[in-house]
Design an enzyme around this catalytic site. Structure first.
Site, mmCIF file in Angstrom:
data_model
loop_
_atom_site.group_PDB
_atom_site.id
_atom_site.type_symbol
_atom_site.label_atom_id
_atom_site.label_comp_id
_atom_site.label_asym_id
_atom_site.label_seq_id
_atom_site.Cartn_x
_atom_site.Cartn_y
_atom_site.Cartn_z
ATOM 1 N N GLY A 46 0.849 -1.504 -0.133
ATOM 2 C CA GLY A 46 0.015 0.219 -0.245
ATOM 3 C C GLY A 46 0.320 1.073 -0.454
ATOM 4 N N GLN A 51 2.983 10.141 1.267
ATOM 5 C CA GLN A 51 4.991 9.213 1.549
ATOM 6 C C GLN A 51 5.344 9.943 0.245
ATOM 7 O OE1 GLN A 51 2.741 5.212 1.976
ATOM 8 N NE2 GLN A 51 4.380 5.365 2.876
ATOM 9 N N CYS A 88 5.864 -0.853 6.744
ATOM 10 C CA CYS A 88 5.937 0.994 6.298
ATOM 11 C C CYS A 88 6.874 1.103 4.861
ATOM 12 C CB CYS A 88 5.314 1.802 7.261
ATOM 13 S SG CYS A 88 5.094 3.225 6.449
ATOM 14 N N LEU A 89 6.693 1.494 4.400
ATOM 15 C CA LEU A 89 7.690 1.761 3.221
ATOM 16 C C LEU A 89 9.208 3.430 3.845
ATOM 17 C CD1 LEU A 89 6.454 1.749 -0.060
ATOM 18 C CD2 LEU A 89 7.693 -0.102 0.763
ATOM 19 N N HIS A 130 -4.489 1.255 7.553
ATOM 20 C CA HIS A 130 -2.861 1.674 7.446
ATOM 21 C C HIS A 130 -2.886 2.949 6.726
ATOM 22 C CE1 HIS A 130 1.865 0.969 7.873
ATOM 23 N NE2 HIS A 130 1.817 1.894 6.362
ATOM 24 N N GLU A 131 -3.105 3.228 5.688
ATOM 25 C CA GLU A 131 -3.118 3.692 4.460
ATOM 26 C C GLU A 131 -3.779 4.922 4.725
ATOM 27 O OE1 GLU A 131 -0.206 3.514 3.048
ATOM 28 O OE2 GLU A 131 -0.358 1.535 3.186
ATOM 29 N N HIS A 134 -1.822 7.485 7.356
ATOM 30 C CA HIS A 134 -0.600 8.341 7.101
ATOM 31 C C HIS A 134 -1.372 9.601 5.988
ATOM 32 C CE1 HIS A 134 2.658 5.918 6.793
ATOM 33 N NE2 HIS A 134 2.054 4.550 5.605
HETATM 34 NI NI NI Z 1 2.889 3.345 5.883
#
Ligand code: NI
Length: 157
Positions: A46, A51, A88-89, A130-131, A134
């Site tokens: 995701g 991000q 998470c990236l 999760h997204e 963000h």
């Molecule tokens: Ni993330």
């Protein structure tokens, strides 16, 4: 399509609240296409627009080989509980347990501005939560059950 830089934890912009999308135009489509390329390039499940430095309410997920774009997502119901490890990236290699709802319903718009509603369980529900976090400047390490371990390792918030 172009790859975009994934912003890492510690940068202020990851902590800001994203604004709703108003124009479902070419710049949105370009953003979504670039986010998709960037997510796959980094083996992510995701990605959220903040991000890649764009403070708009746009997320993408790929769970069980189903790719979904959600613009202006709103979680309208949640049920149950589920604990799994997340990464998470924007956070690097750390993975830790997070409690999330087992099942959610989310309302959103597609890239052309058409509304839809989606119900997801387990990993799909987790990934969307999760997204969406963000978009409000929240990262999984904030609510991680292993936050102490993360901080002891020198992890940033
Ligand atoms: Ni993330």
């Amino acid at each position: 399509m172009a790859l975009r830089n994934v912003i890492k934890i510690g940068e202020d912009s990851l902590r800001k609240k994203s604004k709703p999308v108003k124009d479902f135009d070419e710049s949105l489509w370009e953003l979504l296409d670039d986010m998709k390329a960037t997510m796959y390039e980094n083996d992510g499940m995701g990605l959220a627009a903040p991000q890649v430095g764009v403070l708009r309410r746009v997320i993408i997920v790929d769970v069980n080989n189903a790719f979904i774009e959600l613009v202006n997502p709103e979680i309208t119901s949640q049920k149950g509980e589920d604990i799994e490890e997340e990464g998470c990236l924007s956070v690097g290699n750390f993975r830790g347990r997070v409690k999330r709802p087992y099942k959610i319903t989310v309302s959103a718009f597609d890239r052309f501005g058409y509304p839809f509603t989606l119900t997801g369980e387990k990993w799909l529900a987790r990934c969307i939560c999760h997204e969406v976090d963000h978009l409000d400047g929240v990262l999984f390490v904030d609510k991680c059950l292993d936050k102490d371990k993360y901080l002891k390792q020198g992890g940033k918030l």
